[in-house]
Design a protein around this motif. Sequence first.
Motif, mmCIF file in Angstrom:
data_model
loop_
_atom_site.group_PDB
_atom_site.id
_atom_site.type_symbol
_atom_site.label_atom_id
_atom_site.label_comp_id
_atom_site.label_asym_id
_atom_site.label_seq_id
_atom_site.Cartn_x
_atom_site.Cartn_y
_atom_site.Cartn_z
ATOM 1 N N ARG A 97 0.804 -1.216 0.000
ATOM 2 C CA ARG A 97 0.000 0.000 0.000
ATOM 3 C C ARG A 97 0.841 1.273 0.000
ATOM 4 N NH1 ARG A 97 -3.750 -1.549 5.012
ATOM 5 N NH2 ARG A 97 -1.722 -2.439 5.637
ATOM 6 N N VAL A 98 2.128 1.147 0.305
ATOM 7 C CA VAL A 98 3.009 2.318 0.257
ATOM 8 C C VAL A 98 2.992 2.931 -1.137
ATOM 9 C CG1 VAL A 98 5.409 3.088 0.374
ATOM 10 C CG2 VAL A 98 4.507 1.545 2.136
ATOM 11 N N GLY B 253 0.768 2.479 -3.466
ATOM 12 C CA GLY B 253 -0.556 3.002 -3.762
ATOM 13 C C GLY B 253 -0.716 4.428 -3.267
ATOM 14 N N ARG B 254 -0.153 4.704 -2.122
ATOM 15 C CA ARG B 254 -0.191 6.051 -1.554
ATOM 16 C C ARG B 254 0.659 7.018 -2.375
ATOM 17 N NH1 ARG B 254 -0.020 6.121 4.852
ATOM 18 N NH2 ARG B 254 -1.835 4.840 4.352
ATOM 19 N N ALA B 255 1.689 6.487 -3.030
ATOM 20 C CA ALA B 255 2.601 7.342 -3.807
ATOM 21 C C ALA B 255 2.003 7.801 -5.130
ATOM 22 C CB ALA B 255 3.904 6.587 -4.075
ATOM 23 N N GLU C 235 -0.625 9.375 -5.994
ATOM 24 C CA GLU C 235 -1.130 10.755 -6.036
ATOM 25 C C GLU C 235 0.012 11.752 -6.216
ATOM 26 O OE1 GLU C 235 -1.607 14.627 -4.269
ATOM 27 O OE2 GLU C 235 -1.019 12.994 -2.918
ATOM 28 N N THR D 153 9.542 9.159 1.408
ATOM 29 C CA THR D 153 8.658 8.389 2.269
ATOM 30 C C THR D 153 9.230 8.372 3.681
ATOM 31 O OG1 THR D 153 8.031 7.002 0.401
ATOM 32 C CG2 THR D 153 7.561 6.138 2.583
ATOM 33 N N MET E 124 6.109 11.961 2.647
ATOM 34 C CA MET E 124 4.929 11.103 2.495
ATOM 35 C C MET E 124 4.903 10.142 3.667
ATOM 36 S SD MET E 124 3.687 8.569 -0.607
ATOM 37 C CE MET E 124 4.549 7.081 -0.045
ATOM 38 N N ILE F 113 4.036 7.206 6.044
ATOM 39 C CA ILE F 113 3.475 5.849 5.997
ATOM 40 C C ILE F 113 3.589 5.190 7.372
ATOM 41 C CG2 ILE F 113 3.967 5.538 3.538
ATOM 42 C CD1 ILE F 113 6.277 3.585 4.706
#
Length: 230
Positions: A110-111, A113-115, A117, A127, A207, A209
């Motif tokens: 999911r890391v 996936g967050r990136a 955007e 991160t 970012m 996490i």
Amino acid sequence: MTLQTIILAAGMGSRLGRALPKPLTELSDGRSIMQQQHDNIRAAFGSDVRITSVVGYRAESIVEAFPRVNYVHNERYDETNTSKSLLRGLAATGKSGVLWMNGDVVFDPRVLGRAIEFIDRDQSFVTVNTSKVSDEEVKYTISAEGFIKELSKTVVGGIGEAVGINYISSKDKAAFMRQLQRVDDQDYFERGLELAIAENGLLLEPMDISDLYAVEVDFAEDLERANLFV
């Protein structure tokens, strides 16, 4: 546009005490660290993503394990640090923005996936994990505007740790590469980011996490901790 990614896998990884390059270390689910990274990258960005690995120590072992990706060789892997390996990788990726990671990071899918955007708006980022701040890790501080201000192992008063997964935008890439060229051979790539922040006005977002897992495997106890997640 096809996303460019780089995995830094040139080092010897001597602290873990394995004969093979550290990215080939097997995890408890049967995959290597690097296989987990490849799986995560393709799950987030699709099969067309371009993966370039920077190799050095026992490079043939990594090439044999992953013959279908691109390679850049750092023949001076035993004399240089991640700044020079990353510079070689960036030079092979054209003018586009690049996502890169250290080859020893085991992380939650999911890391990335967050990136997405950040990458979609071509925003440079680092991160970070704010849940712990260890002396031996890369730490950071932020400016009043919320961007990364300091980023190194020697930061005093750090508010979190850098995880080892980062993105440099297409507009920031050339300045960052110039800074990587001028830093010392033994500097980490974070030194190039710090200089680009100070001298080129690089706006580098953190970012966070902290709610996900990411373990940089340096020692046997790190591997044990990583295996609790996979």
